[in-house]
Write a protein that holds these residues in place. Structure first.
Motif, PDB file in Angstrom:
ATOM      1  N   LEU A 141      -7.062   7.197 -11.672  1.00 55.48           N
ATOM      2  CA  LEU A 141      -5.772   6.622 -12.053  1.00 55.48           C
ATOM      3  C   LEU A 141      -5.955   5.384 -12.930  1.00 55.48           C
ATOM      4  O   LEU A 141      -5.238   5.206 -13.917  1.00 55.48           O
ATOM      5  CB  LEU A 141      -4.960   6.281 -10.803  1.00 55.48           C
ATOM      6  CG  LEU A 141      -4.447   7.473 -10.002  1.00 55.48           C
ATOM      7  CD1 LEU A 141      -3.831   6.995  -8.684  1.00 55.48           C
ATOM      8  CD2 LEU A 141      -3.460   8.288 -10.800  1.00 55.48           C
ATOM      9  N   GLN A 142      -6.921   4.537 -12.591  1.00 50.13           N
ATOM     10  CA  GLN A 142      -7.161   3.333 -13.392  1.00 50.13           C
ATOM     11  C   GLN A 142      -7.612   3.699 -14.800  1.00 50.13           C
ATOM     12  O   GLN A 142      -7.163   3.113 -15.781  1.00 50.13           O
ATOM     13  CB  GLN A 142      -8.201   2.436 -12.720  1.00 50.13           C
ATOM     14  CG  GLN A 142      -8.375   1.098 -13.413  1.00 50.13           C
ATOM     15  CD  GLN A 142      -7.100   0.275 -13.392  1.00 50.13           C
ATOM     16  OE1 GLN A 142      -6.558  -0.008 -12.343  1.00 50.13           O
ATOM     17  NE2 GLN A 142      -6.608  -0.096 -14.573  1.00 50.13           N
TER      18      GLN A 142
ATOM     19  N   THR B  56     -10.551   8.580  -1.860  1.00 46.75           N
ATOM     20  CA  THR B  56      -9.671   7.462  -2.197  1.00 46.75           C
ATOM     21  C   THR B  56     -10.212   6.672  -3.381  1.00 46.75           C
ATOM     22  O   THR B  56      -9.470   6.353  -4.324  1.00 46.75           O
ATOM     23  CB  THR B  56      -9.494   6.532  -0.975  1.00 46.75           C
ATOM     24  OG1 THR B  56      -8.896   7.284   0.084  1.00 46.75           O
ATOM     25  CG2 THR B  56      -8.633   5.337  -1.298  1.00 46.75           C
ATOM     26  N   ALA B  57     -11.498   6.343  -3.345  1.00 39.67           N
ATOM     27  CA  ALA B  57     -12.103   5.584  -4.445  1.00 39.67           C
ATOM     28  C   ALA B  57     -12.074   6.387  -5.740  1.00 39.67           C
ATOM     29  O   ALA B  57     -11.815   5.834  -6.819  1.00 39.67           O
ATOM     30  CB  ALA B  57     -13.534   5.194  -4.089  1.00 39.67           C
ATOM     31  N   TYR B  58     -12.323   7.675  -5.642  1.00 35.50           N
ATOM     32  CA  TYR B  58     -12.315   8.527  -6.824  1.00 35.50           C
ATOM     33  C   TYR B  58     -10.916   8.599  -7.444  1.00 35.50           C
ATOM     34  O   TYR B  58     -10.752   8.423  -8.655  1.00 35.50           O
ATOM     35  CB  TYR B  58     -12.808   9.928  -6.470  1.00 35.50           C
ATOM     36  CG  TYR B  58     -12.776  10.896  -7.623  1.00 35.50           C
ATOM     37  CD1 TYR B  58     -13.637  10.745  -8.700  1.00 35.50           C
ATOM     38  CD2 TYR B  58     -11.877  11.956  -7.649  1.00 35.50           C
ATOM     39  CE1 TYR B  58     -13.607  11.623  -9.777  1.00 35.50           C
ATOM     40  CE2 TYR B  58     -11.838  12.848  -8.710  1.00 35.50           C
ATOM     41  CZ  TYR B  58     -12.712  12.675  -9.775  1.00 35.50           C
ATOM     42  OH  TYR B  58     -12.670  13.544 -10.827  1.00 35.50           O
TER      43      TYR B  58
ATOM     44  N   THR C  54       0.831   5.578   0.443  1.00 37.95           N
ATOM     45  CA  THR C  54       0.116   6.788   0.825  1.00 37.95           C
ATOM     46  C   THR C  54       0.679   7.937   0.002  1.00 37.95           C
ATOM     47  O   THR C  54       1.892   8.107  -0.092  1.00 37.95           O
ATOM     48  CB  THR C  54       0.312   7.084   2.324  1.00 37.95           C
ATOM     49  OG1 THR C  54      -0.168   5.973   3.068  1.00 37.95           O
ATOM     50  CG2 THR C  54      -0.420   8.345   2.731  1.00 37.95           C
TER      51      THR C  54
ATOM     52  N   ALA D 215       0.855  -1.188   0.000  1.00 35.85           N
ATOM     53  CA  ALA D 215       0.000   0.000   0.000  1.00 35.85           C
ATOM     54  C   ALA D 215       0.889   1.235   0.000  1.00 35.85           C
ATOM     55  O   ALA D 215       1.980   1.228   0.562  1.00 35.85           O
ATOM     56  CB  ALA D 215      -0.909   0.006   1.218  1.00 35.85           C
TER      57      ALA D 215
ATOM     58  N   ARG E 185      -8.489   6.488  -7.092  1.00 34.91           N
ATOM     59  CA  ARG E 185      -8.177   5.163  -7.638  1.00 34.91           C
ATOM     60  C   ARG E 185      -8.817   4.986  -9.019  1.00 34.91           C
ATOM     61  O   ARG E 185      -8.175   4.516  -9.959  1.00 34.91           O
ATOM     62  CB  ARG E 185      -8.682   4.092  -6.671  1.00 34.91           C
ATOM     63  CG  ARG E 185      -8.237   2.697  -7.035  1.00 34.91           C
ATOM     64  CD  ARG E 185      -8.730   1.662  -6.027  1.00 34.91           C
ATOM     65  NE  ARG E 185      -8.148   1.886  -4.710  1.00 34.91           N
ATOM     66  CZ  ARG E 185      -8.846   2.046  -3.588  1.00 34.91           C
ATOM     67  NH1 ARG E 185     -10.160   1.993  -3.602  1.00 34.91           N
ATOM     68  NH2 ARG E 185      -8.246   2.240  -2.442  1.00 34.91           N
ATOM     69  N   ALA E 186     -10.090   5.391  -9.142  1.00 39.78           N
ATOM     70  CA  ALA E 186     -10.799   5.257 -10.417  1.00 39.78           C
ATOM     71  C   ALA E 186     -10.168   6.137 -11.496  1.00 39.78           C
ATOM     72  O   ALA E 186      -9.998   5.709 -12.644  1.00 39.78           O
ATOM     73  CB  ALA E 186     -12.274   5.603 -10.244  1.00 39.78           C
TER      74      ALA E 186
END
Length: 83
Positions: A34-35, A27-29, A5, A3, A31-32
């Motif tokens: 970046l993906q 965090t989810a945003y 930070t 992981a 991550r999305a």
């Protein structure tokens, strides 16, 4: 699983907070986002590879030229039916 930070601050953090959906965590945003960026880069790389393949493969080039000439406006079968 490793992981990491990442520190987000200032204008970048403000823009991310303002741009994310209300029902999604930061965090989810992130991550999305970046993906999606990685996915776009992979698609671009695949397009470059496919273009090089087509340029070096006469059979594939001929098939694509045939596809480009195809009549996609006329439903199948109506070309053979009497007028």
């Amino acid at each position: 699983m490793k992981a990491t930070t990442i520190k987000l601050e200032g204008e970048l953090l403000e823009n991310l907070e303002a741009g994310k959906p209300e029902n999604q965590s930061l965090t989810a945003y992130v991550r999305a986002v970046l993906q999606e960026s990685l996915d776009r880069a992979r698609v671009r790389e695949a397009a470059v590879s496919y273009r090089a393949f087509v340029e070096s493969n006469e059979d594939e080039k001929a098939l694509l030229e045939e596809w480009d000439r195809a009549d996609l406006n006329t439903p199948p079968g109506s070309r053979n039916e009497p007028s």
